[in-house]
Design a protein around this motif. Structure first.
Motif, PDB file in Angstrom:
ATOM      1  N   VAL A   2       0.873  -1.169   0.000  1.00 38.90           N
ATOM      2  CA  VAL A   2       0.000   0.000   0.000  1.00 38.90           C
ATOM      3  C   VAL A   2       0.908   1.215   0.000  1.00 38.90           C
ATOM      4  N   THR A   3       0.571   2.186  -0.825  1.00 37.02           N
ATOM      5  CA  THR A   3       1.382   3.395  -0.922  1.00 37.02           C
ATOM      6  C   THR A   3       0.556   4.609  -0.540  1.00 37.02           C
ATOM      7  N   LEU A   4       1.099   5.404   0.368  1.00 32.02           N
ATOM      8  CA  LEU A   4       0.513   6.690   0.691  1.00 32.02           C
ATOM      9  C   LEU A   4       1.129   7.702  -0.270  1.00 32.02           C
ATOM     10  N   VAL A   5       0.289   8.422  -0.983  1.00 28.48           N
ATOM     11  CA  VAL A   5       0.733   9.460  -1.919  1.00 28.48           C
ATOM     12  C   VAL A   5       0.388  10.801  -1.289  1.00 28.48           C
ATOM     13  N   PHE A   6       1.402  11.646  -1.152  1.00 31.21           N
ATOM     14  CA  PHE A   6       1.244  12.932  -0.468  1.00 31.21           C
ATOM     15  C   PHE A   6       1.777  14.008  -1.413  1.00 31.21           C
ATOM     16  N   VAL A   7       0.880  14.782  -2.018  1.00 36.23           N
ATOM     17  CA  VAL A   7       1.251  15.848  -2.945  1.00 36.23           C
ATOM     18  C   VAL A   7       1.434  17.116  -2.113  1.00 36.23           C
ATOM     19  N   LEU A   8       2.630  17.683  -2.190  1.00 37.24           N
ATOM     20  CA  LEU A   8       3.025  18.733  -1.252  1.00 37.24           C
ATOM     21  C   LEU A   8       2.969  20.139  -1.847  1.00 37.24           C
ATOM     22  N   HIS A   9       2.570  21.054  -1.001  1.00 41.57           N
ATOM     23  CA  HIS A   9       2.575  22.484  -1.335  1.00 41.57           C
ATOM     24  C   HIS A   9       3.248  23.203  -0.173  1.00 41.57           C
TER      25      HIS A   9
END
Length: 124
Positions: A2-9
């Motif tokens: 399982v992969t947590l995807v975290f798109v950062l700003h």
């Protein structure tokens, strides 16, 4: 997996170079320190590259220009493993430490996050 995807700003007022430096040099070691407590199997940082090639790829697909600064990918063995780690005192302390640090350099209200099931298609 399982992969947590975290798109950062990045936080307002934080220079792009400072954001990338902090994420690499301060936050990454913190994730490494807490990886076992959180059941993290792998952690990767994808730092954005703003180049003419990037713009050509966007244009060829008629994609919008993004103001995101990067993507963090965090792998776990399973949803059960992720959930189990989050219920231990060590996992809870580790999660709190990461959140506290994220608040130093991320605009969390503008970030995106979700969990995915990994289906590799091409592997080296």
């Amino acid at each position: 997996m399982v992969t947590l995807v975290f798109v950062l700003h990045r936080r307002p007022g934080l220079a792009e170079e400072e954001f990338h430096r902090y994420w690499r040099e301060q936050h990454a070691p913190l994730v490494r320190k807490h990886a076992d407590a959180l059941g993290i199997r792998r952690y990767s940082q994808m730092h954005t590259l703003d180049t003419p090639f990037t713009e050509a790829i966007r244009s060829s697909r008629e994609c919008e220009t993004s103001d995101y600064d990067g993507v963090a990918l965090v792998w776990f063995d399973s949803l059960d493993a992720l959930g189990a780690a989050a219920t231990t005192p060590e996992g809870q302390a580790a999660g709190a430490a990461l959140l506290e640090d994220e608040q130093r350099f991320l605009d969390l209200e503008r970030c995106l996050i979700w969990l995915t099931e990994d289906h590799p298609v091409v592997e080296a």
